[in-house]
Design an enzyme around this catalytic site. Structure first.
Site, PDB file in Angstrom:
ATOM      1  N   ASP A 137     -24.062   5.027  30.171  1.00  0.00           N
ATOM      2  CA  ASP A 137     -23.213   4.018  30.791  1.00  0.00           C
ATOM      3  C   ASP A 137     -24.097   3.122  31.653  1.00  0.00           C
ATOM      4  O   ASP A 137     -25.028   3.603  32.302  1.00  0.00           O
ATOM      5  CB  ASP A 137     -22.134   4.678  31.653  1.00  0.00           C
ATOM      6  CG  ASP A 137     -21.054   3.718  32.070  1.00  0.00           C
ATOM      7  OD1 ASP A 137     -20.019   3.678  31.375  1.00  0.00           O
ATOM      8  OD2 ASP A 137     -21.235   3.013  33.083  1.00  0.00           O
ATOM      9  N   ASP A 138     -23.802   1.839  31.667  1.00  0.00           N
ATOM     10  CA  ASP A 138     -24.601   0.892  32.437  1.00  0.00           C
ATOM     11  C   ASP A 138     -24.279   0.906  33.927  1.00  0.00           C
ATOM     12  O   ASP A 138     -25.061   0.412  34.734  1.00  0.00           O
ATOM     13  CB  ASP A 138     -24.404  -0.530  31.902  1.00  0.00           C
ATOM     14  CG  ASP A 138     -24.944  -0.697  30.492  1.00  0.00           C
ATOM     15  OD1 ASP A 138     -25.733   0.157  30.045  1.00  0.00           O
ATOM     16  OD2 ASP A 138     -24.571  -1.687  29.832  1.00  0.00           O
ATOM     17  N   GLY A 195     -13.113   0.789  25.744  1.00  0.00           N
ATOM     18  CA  GLY A 195     -11.791   0.203  25.546  1.00  0.00           C
ATOM     19  C   GLY A 195     -11.765  -0.971  24.581  1.00  0.00           C
ATOM     20  O   GLY A 195     -10.799  -1.146  23.850  1.00  0.00           O
ATOM     21  N   HIS A 207       4.955  11.289   9.116  1.00  0.00           N
ATOM     22  CA  HIS A 207       4.401  11.527   7.785  1.00  0.00           C
ATOM     23  C   HIS A 207       4.182  10.237   7.011  1.00  0.00           C
ATOM     24  O   HIS A 207       4.925   9.274   7.119  1.00  0.00           O
ATOM     25  CB  HIS A 207       5.281  12.497   6.982  1.00  0.00           C
ATOM     26  CG  HIS A 207       6.662  11.992   6.713  1.00  0.00           C
ATOM     27  ND1 HIS A 207       6.968  11.182   5.647  1.00  0.00           N
ATOM     28  CD2 HIS A 207       7.817  12.182   7.397  1.00  0.00           C
ATOM     29  CE1 HIS A 207       8.251  10.904   5.661  1.00  0.00           C
ATOM     30  NE2 HIS A 207       8.804  11.495   6.725  1.00  0.00           N
ATOM     31  N   HIS A 218      -5.427   1.422  19.285  1.00  0.00           N
ATOM     32  CA  HIS A 218      -5.195   2.218  20.490  1.00  0.00           C
ATOM     33  C   HIS A 218      -3.687   2.340  20.648  1.00  0.00           C
ATOM     34  O   HIS A 218      -3.016   1.379  21.020  1.00  0.00           O
ATOM     35  CB  HIS A 218      -5.804   1.572  21.733  1.00  0.00           C
ATOM     36  CG  HIS A 218      -5.589   2.390  22.959  1.00  0.00           C
ATOM     37  ND1 HIS A 218      -6.039   1.997  24.188  1.00  0.00           N
ATOM     38  CD2 HIS A 218      -4.979   3.586  23.163  1.00  0.00           C
ATOM     39  CE1 HIS A 218      -5.708   2.909  25.095  1.00  0.00           C
ATOM     40  NE2 HIS A 218      -5.043   3.871  24.483  1.00  0.00           N
TER      41      HIS A 218
END
Length: 184
Positions: free
Chosen positions: A53-54, A81, A148, A157
């Site tokens: 992670d930055d 995200g 189904h 998402h």
């Protein structure tokens, strides 16, 4: 009970104990990374879990330094995200030789006939029913029901308590509202 078909991953064999554990690298240590880490931990098939992670000082490296970690970590997922960035990173991880597993929380129900694409997350208390198909890089949030024969495209998402009606098709990149019914 057999496990669901998982495209692009040996996670089924790991769950069955047929092959050894893998060290997991999660790209992103924000909200989606924390969720991915908890799901992965619940599975009990990863020897260790670390993050890139930055912005998080606890991460072992920066987001785009994943190739430096290839020898140390056999498995990697993108927990970002942004649909576009998540899909881009999944492709880059696969190209770099990482196994890109599907993360399925131990409390989720995934039918043995369901197909889950690589890099997707199935959160707690989720149902993916008979012959349902979930694309690559999807985030299927808690309490969601994919009924189904439904098809969920790549990078979707589906927020908490979304219901995908039987035989519905959800286009790639769809982000649902909480409690939304798709396929009306």
């Amino acid at each position: 009970m057999s496990l669901p078909t998982v495209q692009g991953s040996t996670v089924n064999k790991r769950n069955k104990g047929e092959i050894g554990m893998c060290r997991l690298l999660i790209l992103g240590a924000g909200q989606y990374g924390m969720v991915a880490g908890e799901i992965a931990g619940s599975m009990g098939i990863f020897e260790s879990i670390a993050f890139l992670d930055d912005n998080n000082p606890a991460a072992v490296g920066k987001l785009f330094e994943y190739e430096k970690f290839r020898r140390e970590y056999g498995c990697a997922v993108a927990a970002i995200g942004s649909f576009e960035l998540r899909m881009q990173l999944i492709g880059k991880l696969a190209e770099a030789g990482f196994e890109v597993p599907v993360l399925i929380h131990k409390t989720a129900y995934v039918s043995p006939s369901a197909v889950i694409g690589m890099g997707s997350f199935i959160e707690p208390m989720t149902v993916v029913h008979t012959d349902a198909k979930v694309g690559n890089g999807c985030i299927i949030s808690s309490g969601t029901v994919i009924n189904h024969n439904a098809v969920v495209g790549d990078g979707c998402h589906l927020n908490c308590c979304t219901v995908v009606k039987s035989s519905a098709e959800v286009p790639a990149g769809t982000v649902s509202d909480y409690g939304q019914i798709l396929g009306i």
